[in-house]
Structure formats: C-alpha cells, structure tokens
Design an enzyme around this catalytic site. Structure first.
Site, PDB file in Angstrom:
ATOM      1  N   PHE A 176      46.535  32.252   1.281  1.00  0.00           N
ATOM      2  CA  PHE A 176      45.865  32.943   2.381  1.00  0.00           C
ATOM      3  C   PHE A 176      46.406  32.420   3.717  1.00  0.00           C
ATOM      4  CE2 PHE A 176      42.182  34.060   5.020  1.00  0.00           C
ATOM      5  CZ  PHE A 176      41.888  35.325   4.540  1.00  0.00           C
ATOM      6  N   ARG A 219      42.392  46.127  -4.050  1.00  0.00           N
ATOM      7  CA  ARG A 219      41.588  45.162  -4.813  1.00  0.00           C
ATOM      8  C   ARG A 219      40.265  45.819  -5.201  1.00  0.00           C
ATOM      9  NH1 ARG A 219      41.375  39.572  -1.539  1.00  0.00           N
ATOM     10  NH2 ARG A 219      40.116  40.924  -0.200  1.00  0.00           N
ATOM     11  N   ASP A 236      41.393  25.503  -2.554  1.00  0.00           N
ATOM     12  CA  ASP A 236      40.612  26.497  -1.827  1.00  0.00           C
ATOM     13  C   ASP A 236      39.961  27.404  -2.881  1.00  0.00           C
ATOM     14  OD1 ASP A 236      39.779  28.868  -0.616  1.00  0.00           O
ATOM     15  OD2 ASP A 236      41.384  28.849   0.876  1.00  0.00           O
ATOM     16  N   TYR A 296      30.480  33.616   1.464  1.00  0.00           N
ATOM     17  CA  TYR A 296      30.126  35.014   1.750  1.00  0.00           C
ATOM     18  C   TYR A 296      30.802  36.006   0.820  1.00  0.00           C
ATOM     19  CZ  TYR A 296      34.401  34.411   4.611  1.00  0.00           C
ATOM     20  OH  TYR A 296      35.659  34.091   5.047  1.00  0.00           O
ATOM     21  N   LYS A 297      31.648  35.539  -0.096  1.00  0.00           N
ATOM     22  CA  LYS A 297      32.300  36.466  -1.027  1.00  0.00           C
ATOM     23  C   LYS A 297      31.405  36.614  -2.258  1.00  0.00           C
ATOM     24  CE  LYS A 297      36.721  35.792   1.140  1.00  0.00           C
ATOM     25  NZ  LYS A 297      37.876  34.915   1.325  1.00  0.00           N
TER      26      LYS A 297
END
Ligand SMILES: *Cc1c(COP(=O)(O)O)cnc(C)c1O
Length: 422
Positions: free
Chosen positions: A126, A382, A207, A232-233
C-alpha cells in the site's frame, strides 16, 4: 446447481446468517466493499451513543467515570482485540491511525547499524506504507533509493515468498510487509516469513489492514515483532476509526521512537514530569490524547467478533469467495475477466480480485445497478463478500447483475476512468 434457489439454500444453512440483521444495509444495494469501509452495526451505533452520553453526563469526569472510562479505553479495547490477532492482552493497544502507527513502530524498531541500514518491503505494498518508510529513512539520514529494498513481483499481482526470503540479506535491518496484499488479496505466510527473518537476525512487522477481522492470526506464537492495522475495514469501526498496534512482549521496555504523554505509565502521567516514564506494555507506543469519539464504535463492533469467533468468520468468508469465483467462472467466461487473487485457501484473503481491461467503467456500471465493489488501478475490481453481513444470494445476484451489464454493454456509457475516491 448454481441456481438462485441453491444460493438461498446455502443461506438457510449458514450458522452466521442471523448477524446480518444487526447491520444497516441499504435496501436495493449489495454491499461488497467491506474491505474498504465496513458497514455500521447496531452495536457500534449504540456504543458510540453511550460514549456521547458519558460526555453529556460527566463532562471532564468521563475520563474516569461511566461505563467506558475514556482514560483506560485504548488499553481495554486492546485487550479485547488481542483475540483477533492472537496475542497477549497487553501486547495490543487501540491508538492512532495505520500510517501513524507505522511511523511510530519504524521510529522505534528501525535501529540501523554500520552493517545493517536497509528496510525491506515489497513493491505491491500500500503506497502510504511506502511513503512512511521513505520518510523514516530520510529522517535517519539515508537515501530511500538505496536503502529501501522493494521486492519485485513476477506477475504484477503477487509476491513470491521465496523472493522475499532471498532478499533478507545481511544489509537488512527491518522488514515491513502486509499480511494480505490490498489489490490481489494474496495472503502471506507470516509464520514462515517471521522465522526466516529471525534466523537472519532481522526484525519483522506486518500491516494487518486487510486481514484483521477476516483471518485468524497468531502473532505472539509466530514471534512477530510488531504489527499495526486499521479498524474501519473488516472490523466495521467507521470512517477514520482509531487504529491499533501490537508489540511482542519481548520488546516491552523499549523506548518509543515517538513519545508523548500518553506513552506514560498511567499513574505517572499526571505527575507532569519532564522525564517520561513509559508504560511497560504496548500502551507505551501511544502518543497523545486518544480520539474517543472515533474509538467508540469499536466497543460494540468488537463484541460481535468475540461472539462469532474468528474461525467461523474465516470459514464463511472462504466459502463465500469460493462460491463467487465458481459463479464468475461459470457465468462470465465470455467476457475477458480474470480472477487475479491466488486460488488456494491458505494464500488468499477476504476479497476476490477480478481483472478486466475495462474495470473502471464496469465498477461504475455495477454501482449504478446497486452493487458496491471498488476499483483499484490499473484493472482490478475488488469484491468482498463479508461473513457477518453478506449472503450467498448477494453473491449470486451480484454476479448475475455483472453478467447482464456485460451482455447489454451497459458499462460502455461510463468513461473508463477512476473516480476521485476509487
Ligand atoms: C487501508 C490501508 C491503509 C490505510 O492507512 P490509514 O493510515 O488508515 O489511512 C494502510 N495500509 C494498508 C495495507 C491498507 O489497506
């Protein structure tokens, strides 16, 4: 086989089906973006309102009074998250943001020596993580061009673990890798990578943004040095929810690279002394006053995960994504799609990565038809069917809506470009 009726039958047999009604789903949409922003649950809403109420009722005394005294909330939630990442309660604290926590952990664990100066990562990581690693190198006076080693992908989507291990040379001081690659959804073997790093005297951190809440972990037993993730995912803590970090207990007592008064031992903090006495657990890696209102939804959300169990969540997630891939292969064979994520269960995360040259406009067409995926450059769609709130019928419907878009070329009326927030 593969009828809508069969999908409904799978839902009837699903042990987790009852949790869907705890979430706020929009009528007429199929939400498959829980890997970017999880949905609001009633429990999370309730805990946010409870925290607001404690502010209303207690004012300043909310720090030490009420159901969830704010002064201890970061540690209390860390204890409850320990289960999700497989570690001891005092090895996790809820704090900061993903990127800030990475800065903190690299500032703490990147201790270059004359021989070992380099940081190892991978080129598909990322971007925020790469930016953070580059700035940490610069702060220590090293040129990232030379000192940040990014392992190359052979196929543009995945990274061979053998290539990572080969890059663990005597010049490497620190390794930072994702658990799951955010685009292709490749899941790394964190246990083996940690063993290989340690054999070579290198510290390693992960991560976990794309695995926490989707996949069980055993960070402590694997011996992982540190980790960090957002909430938050898959964890449904809400936009900008406070993140978390883990530090293995063998590193307790290490001075935080970035200190602040919330790094203090709790009972010393209000002595207001010029010399910091850091906490002797993961709490030491906090910096300043916790963002209580952005932490609050986690209280409710985590209770769901503890109740359902990570093994159950992972099993359902694997079955949903497997079902999705089977349907894609069956229904979309004529339309140039490619499944870009690894196929083996132990090598894939919680989402399906579907590639197509016109992915950007196909995503827009899906949204117009009520299916919410996300687009990732250059050509990826995705699709994350989430164990706690998606159904087999959602998956069935989404694939059939996609098929109709392709048959009728509905995507052609959209530009093949990404939006500002893709
Ligand atoms: C979502 C995500 C981030 C986001 O970082 P923030 O600091 O929360 O903006 C970082 N790394 C990975 C791998 C992610 O998936």
């Amino acid at each position: 086989m593969y009828s809508r009726e069969e999908a409904r039958q799978l839902d009837r047999l699903d042990k987790l089906a009852s949790y869907r009604k705890e979430f706020y789903l929009q009528e007429g949409t199929i939400y498959l973006d829980g890997n970017s922003l999880g949905l609001l649950s009633q429990r999370a809403e309730r805990s946010l309102l409870e925290i607001l109420d404690s502010w209303k009722s207690y004012g300043i005394d909310g720090w030490t009074n009420g159901h969830h005294p704010w002064f201890y909330l970061s540690e209390a939630l860390g204890e409850r998250m320990a289960y999700l990442v497989g570690c001891k309660p005092e090895e996790v604290v809820v704090t900061g943001s993903t990127t800030v926590n990475l800065h903190q952990l690299v500032a703490t664990f990147y201790q270059p020596t004359a021989a070992r100066t380099k940081i190892l990562a991978d080129e598909l990581t990322f971007p925020s993580d790469i930016y953070a690693l580059k700035s940490q190198l610069k702060l220590k006076g090293y040129d990232p061009k030379e000192h940040l080693v990014l392992v190359k992908s052979r196929d543009g989507k995945t990274i061979e673990e053998a290539d990572l291990i080969e890059a663990m040379t005597e010049e490497i001081a620190l390794i930072v890798l994702p658990s799951v690659l955010y685009r292709s959804g490749q899941l790394f073997d964190m246990k083996t990578l940690t063993e290989e790093a340690h054999k070579r005297g290198i510290m390693i951190g992960f991560d976990l943004c794309h695995s926490v809440g989707a996949i069980p972990h055993q960070l402590h037993d694997w011996g992982v040095d540190f980790a960090f993730w957002c909430n938050y995912k898959y964890l449904n803590g809400g936009p900008g929810c406070v993140a978390a970090l883990y530090v293995h207990e063998r590193h307790f007592g290490r001075e935080p690279g970035l200190s602040g008064w919330f790094s203090s031992k709790k009972n010393k903090q209000f002595d207001m002394e010029p010399d910091l006495t850091p906490e002797e657990h993961a709490g030491a890696f906090q910096i300043g006053t916790p963002h209580i209102l952005s932490t609050a939804p986690l209280i409710g959300s985590l209770s769901l995960f503890c109740e359902v169990g990570m093994e159950n969540i992972r099993q359902k997630s694997l079955r949903l994504t497997e079902y999705m891939m089977a349907l894609i292969e069956r229904e979309l064979a004529n339309y140039e799609f490619m499944i870009g994520n690894p196929r083996e269960d132990k090598r894939r995360g919680g989402h399906v990565y579907l590639e197509h040259p016109e992915a950007a406009r196909i995503c827009q067409a899906l949204k117009a038809e009520g299916v919410i995926p996300d687009f990732r450059k250059p050509n990826g769609i995705r699709l994350a069917p989430v164990a706690l709130y998606n159904t087999y019928e959602d998956v069935w419907q989404a694939v059939h809506i996609l098929k109709e878009i392709m048959e009728k070329e509905k995507h052609k009326k959209f530009p093949n470009e990404r939006g500002v927030v893709a």
